[in-house]
Design a protein around this motif. Sequence first.
Motif, mmCIF file in Angstrom:
data_model
loop_
_atom_site.group_PDB
_atom_site.id
_atom_site.type_symbol
_atom_site.label_atom_id
_atom_site.label_comp_id
_atom_site.label_asym_id
_atom_site.label_seq_id
_atom_site.Cartn_x
_atom_site.Cartn_y
_atom_site.Cartn_z
ATOM 1 N N PRO A 146 -11.783 18.068 10.974
ATOM 2 C CA PRO A 146 -10.380 18.447 11.031
ATOM 3 C C PRO A 146 -9.616 17.598 12.043
ATOM 4 O O PRO A 146 -10.017 17.486 13.201
ATOM 5 C CB PRO A 146 -10.422 19.918 11.452
ATOM 6 N N GLY A 147 -8.529 16.988 11.596
ATOM 7 C CA GLY A 147 -7.748 16.132 12.477
ATOM 8 C C GLY A 147 -7.123 14.991 11.700
ATOM 9 O O GLY A 147 -7.444 14.761 10.539
ATOM 10 N N PHE A 148 -6.246 14.261 12.357
ATOM 11 C CA PHE A 148 -5.499 13.198 11.695
ATOM 12 C C PHE A 148 -5.964 11.799 12.080
ATOM 13 O O PHE A 148 -5.320 10.807 11.733
ATOM 14 C CB PHE A 148 -4.008 13.329 12.024
ATOM 15 N N ALA A 149 -7.081 11.685 12.766
ATOM 16 C CA ALA A 149 -7.531 10.385 13.273
ATOM 17 C C ALA A 149 -7.764 9.373 12.151
ATOM 18 O O ALA A 149 -7.557 8.170 12.337
ATOM 19 C CB ALA A 149 -8.808 10.555 14.101
ATOM 20 N N LYS A 150 -8.185 9.853 10.981
ATOM 21 C CA LYS A 150 -8.496 8.947 9.873
ATOM 22 C C LYS A 150 -7.346 8.823 8.876
ATOM 23 O O LYS A 150 -7.509 8.219 7.818
ATOM 24 C CB LYS A 150 -9.755 9.428 9.153
ATOM 25 N N TYR A 151 -6.193 9.371 9.226
ATOM 26 C CA TYR A 151 -5.062 9.327 8.304
ATOM 27 C C TYR A 151 -4.553 7.899 8.120
ATOM 28 O O TYR A 151 -4.348 7.172 9.086
ATOM 29 C CB TYR A 151 -3.920 10.213 8.813
ATOM 30 N N LYS A 152 -4.352 7.513 6.873
ATOM 31 C CA LYS A 152 -3.805 6.208 6.510
ATOM 32 C C LYS A 152 -2.440 6.437 5.888
ATOM 33 O O LYS A 152 -2.320 7.139 4.877
ATOM 34 C CB LYS A 152 -4.743 5.507 5.518
ATOM 35 N N GLU A 153 -1.400 5.867 6.472
ATOM 36 C CA GLU A 153 -0.031 6.143 6.046
ATOM 37 C C GLU A 153 0.200 5.785 4.580
ATOM 38 O O GLU A 153 -0.311 4.794 4.076
ATOM 39 C CB GLU A 153 0.967 5.383 6.917
ATOM 40 N N PHE A 154 0.982 6.613 3.913
ATOM 41 C CA PHE A 154 1.418 6.342 2.545
ATOM 42 C C PHE A 154 2.690 7.134 2.294
ATOM 43 O O PHE A 154 2.979 8.111 2.991
ATOM 44 C CB PHE A 154 0.339 6.738 1.522
ATOM 45 N N GLY A 155 3.467 6.683 1.327
ATOM 46 C CA GLY A 155 4.645 7.426 0.893
ATOM 47 C C GLY A 155 5.712 7.633 1.936
ATOM 48 O O GLY A 155 6.620 8.443 1.751
ATOM 49 N N GLY A 156 5.631 6.911 3.049
ATOM 50 C CA GLY A 156 6.615 7.064 4.115
ATOM 51 C C GLY A 156 6.264 8.118 5.139
ATOM 52 O O GLY A 156 6.987 8.306 6.119
#
Length: 213
Positions: A176-186
């Motif tokens: 759980p967390g946003f560390a691996k988030y890859k931006e998309f869609g703005g």
Amino acid sequence: MHILLIFLVVSTVSSARHGYDFIQPITESTAACLKKAGISFVIPRLFTNLGHIDETGINNVKHARAAGIEEVDGYLFPCIGSKCPSAANQVKTVSEKLSAEKTHINTLWLDIERLNWPANHETNRKFIEELVAEAKALKHTVGIYSNYYNWEAIVGLDYHGQSSLPLWWAEYDGTPGFAKYKEFGGWKQPKIHQWHGTEKGSCDVSIDANYIP
């Protein structure tokens, strides 16, 4: 991953909030059990990709509310195809059903994932825009459920038309967390991370696990 491991991960992020989305029917007592177990939000399905209301999901909203869970959202899985109701009518049907049952949700999430979507990005963009416009017209808080690859396939990564809405990011990475988030869609950052798929969760409910920091 066994549920014990889920609880171990959850317990290490004490400042965060954890929630479930699910399609299994729950009773008010089960909802109370979830609340006691530390589940702070739930997101039942309210409309199916077959083009009709999910009666179970509507009842789950009512039972969660009755049990005292304050953050109760719902998600609409759009029906795509010539035999489906229009995008606006799908949202309207959900809204009217909630009103008829004298209940409500905090946020209506639009489930944008690869299933029966046409190849034409412009057509898909217009359909999503119609969903969003109707939700706003009916005074619902609305958000998008998707991830990088679904968004790329359905509307294209260059489409940023819904970036002002909250994002429920689906990525079963086990953490759980946003560390691996890859931006998309703005979207610079999600609001919710759906981090683990179908598992037996608290109170014997089959769930997907979600996280809000």
